[in-house]
Design an enzyme around this catalytic site. Structure first.
Site, PDB file in Angstrom:
ATOM      1  N   TYR A 181      43.894  42.682  39.553  1.00  0.00           N
ATOM      2  CA  TYR A 181      43.494  41.676  38.574  1.00  0.00           C
ATOM      3  C   TYR A 181      42.309  40.907  39.144  1.00  0.00           C
ATOM      4  O   TYR A 181      41.869  41.149  40.269  1.00  0.00           O
ATOM      5  CB  TYR A 181      44.660  40.736  38.256  1.00  0.00           C
ATOM      6  CG  TYR A 181      45.779  41.400  37.490  1.00  0.00           C
ATOM      7  CD1 TYR A 181      45.693  41.570  36.113  1.00  0.00           C
ATOM      8  CD2 TYR A 181      46.909  41.877  38.150  1.00  0.00           C
ATOM      9  CE1 TYR A 181      46.719  42.190  35.402  1.00  0.00           C
ATOM     10  CE2 TYR A 181      47.934  42.499  37.453  1.00  0.00           C
ATOM     11  CZ  TYR A 181      47.836  42.649  36.082  1.00  0.00           C
ATOM     12  OH  TYR A 181      48.841  43.266  35.386  1.00  0.00           O
ATOM     13  N   ASP A 239      36.591  40.659  36.777  1.00  0.00           N
ATOM     14  CA  ASP A 239      36.809  41.238  35.452  1.00  0.00           C
ATOM     15  C   ASP A 239      35.507  41.365  34.665  1.00  0.00           C
ATOM     16  O   ASP A 239      35.037  42.459  34.380  1.00  0.00           O
ATOM     17  CB  ASP A 239      37.799  40.377  34.665  1.00  0.00           C
ATOM     18  CG  ASP A 239      39.244  40.717  34.990  1.00  0.00           C
ATOM     19  OD1 ASP A 239      39.523  41.881  35.295  1.00  0.00           O
ATOM     20  OD2 ASP A 239      40.090  39.816  34.949  1.00  0.00           O
TER      21      ASP A 239
END
EC number: 2.8.3.16
Length: 426
Positions: A138, A168
């Site tokens: 993540y 991200d």
């Protein structure tokens, strides 16, 4: 006006942030992005961090503008038929599944190429090939494994992650460039190809100046780091350097008037060598122009703490905007620390489309970032994100050419939604 990617059709299997960042950028440039979502569920971010009950969250809406949504159960035989037809009709498939998911769906690279040799398959993964390639990643994990966290923070404190989503969104932007490049190469080769962006790789790419400094350490201390002036020895790895500038020009965040009550009453100030004499005049230290400890950049390195302490005495007498106005007149590099509230209310950002107001049918009006890249011949119009499955029938008819009967058959199969149940007998 024709958009830059008009005519390019994207099959979007991405979710959460990294992949949707990529496909949203392509949609802003004019690509037809078809977002494939699970019936009745959709992208998990539709329900994450909801500020208004029972409507799509800002987390989802701000990452999925200009897209069309189709719900599709890819485990359903009819759903597989629809997906096969979509693969044949699209130019690019984008996914950020875990390793092996596409293969388990029955759509390996080889299978996709047999269906559509021109298709580009673009993937975001946590790591590239190696010992960690099967690990789940993540945002903050990517920052920690890509070198950003170890070099962010203060020397005597914990490693820190940045508020910017460099793992991200940063990787999504990298992948978008790879896709556009592959589309261009396809005009020459006529073939599709695999494009992969790993989040660890993307973060390291954005942290490249720290890899630069890692190599410089072998030849001596990093003199622009404040610890050099404090006489603290360097270890064998790049240290955390607080708010020291990452470039060759020393810089710090300094307090401005009101800092006692305003958490953002600060300014970033860079002591750039060409304007040093102007800095001396502004802060009331004209003697520093010729003082042996301050006159030359190399001499100043051992005294940076004292220099910035004196500059801060001056900045504390001005608001961050007053200081910026004064310093800009002398071409002294600086920038106020702007809060998200200030950015949201900045009319110049509204005028350029960097911040846009979007109207949504269930949540009403909200603010979002717009396209950060401005093109004179391909202006961006930010359009709201789709409701779950909003364009399912439209895509079946317009993209795949299905008849009304075929659309009804797909619906009844349960591939798009639970099958319609016959009314119970009385």
């Amino acid at each position: 006006m024709t958009k830059a990617l008009n005519g390019v059709r994207i099959l979007d299997f991405t979710h959460v942030q990294s992949g949707p960042t990529c496909t949203q950028l392509l949609a802003w440039f004019g690509a037809d992005v078809i977002k494939v979502e699970r019936p009745g569920v959709g992208d998990i971010t539709r329900g994450q961090l909801q500020d208004i009950p029972n409507v799509d969250s800002l987390y989802f809406t701000m990452l999925n503008h200009n897209k069309r949504s189709i719900t599709l159960d890819t485990k359903n035989p009819k759903g597989k038929e629809v997906l096969t037809a979509l693969i044949k009709s699209c130019d690019v498939l984008v996914e950020n599944f875990g390793p092996g998911v596409l293969d388990r769906m029955g759509f390996s690279w080889e299978k996709i190429q047999s269906l559509n040799p021109k298709m580009i398959v673009a993937s975001i993964k946590g790591f590239g090939p190696g010992p960690y390639e099967d690990c789940k990643v993540y945002e903050n994990v990517a920052q920690c494994t890509g070198g950003a966290a170890s070099t962010t923070g203060f020397r005597d404190g914990l490693p820190l992650v940045t508020g910017a989503q460099i793992g991200d969104s940063g990787t999504g932007l990298h992948l978008a460039l790879g896709i556009v490049t592959a589309l261009y190469q396809r005009t020459v080769t006529g073939r599709g190809q695999k494009v992969t962006a790993a989040m660890q790789d993307g973060v390291l790419n954005l942290s490249r100046v720290k890899l630069r400094d890692q190599q410089r350490l072998a030849h001596g201390p990093l003199k622009e780091y404040s610890q050099f002036g404090e006489g603290i020895p360097f270890g064998d790895a790049v240290p955390r350097a607080g708010n020291d500038s990452g470039g060759g020009q020393p810089g710090r965040i300094l307090k401005c008037k009101g800092w006692e009550t305003d958490p953002n009453a600060y300014i970033y100030f860079i002591t750039q060598a060409p304007v040093w004499e102007k800095i001396c005049d502004v802060i009331g230290e004209p003697d520093w122009k010729t003082h042996p400890d301050y006159a030359k950049p190399a001499a100043r390195l051992k005294h940076l703490n004292d220099i910035f302490a004196r500059i801060e005495q001056w900045t504390m007498t001005k608001t961050k905007f007053e200081a910026m106005d004064i310093l800009n007149k002398d071409d002294i590099p600086c920038g106020p620390i702007l809060s998200m509230k200030e950015l949201a209310e900045d009319q110049s950002l509204r005028a350029t489309g960097t911040v846009v107001e979007v109207d949504h049918p269930t949540r009403g009006k909200y603010l979002s970032v717009g396209n950060p890249i401005k093109m004179s011949d391909s202006p961006t119009e930010v359009m709201r994100s789709p409701l779950l499955g909003e364009h399912t029938d439209e895509i079946l008819r317009q993209v795949l050419g299905f008849s009304d009967q075929q659309v009804a058959e797909v619906h009844d199969s349960g591939a798009l939604e639970p099958p319609r149940k016959a009314a119970a007998a009385e």
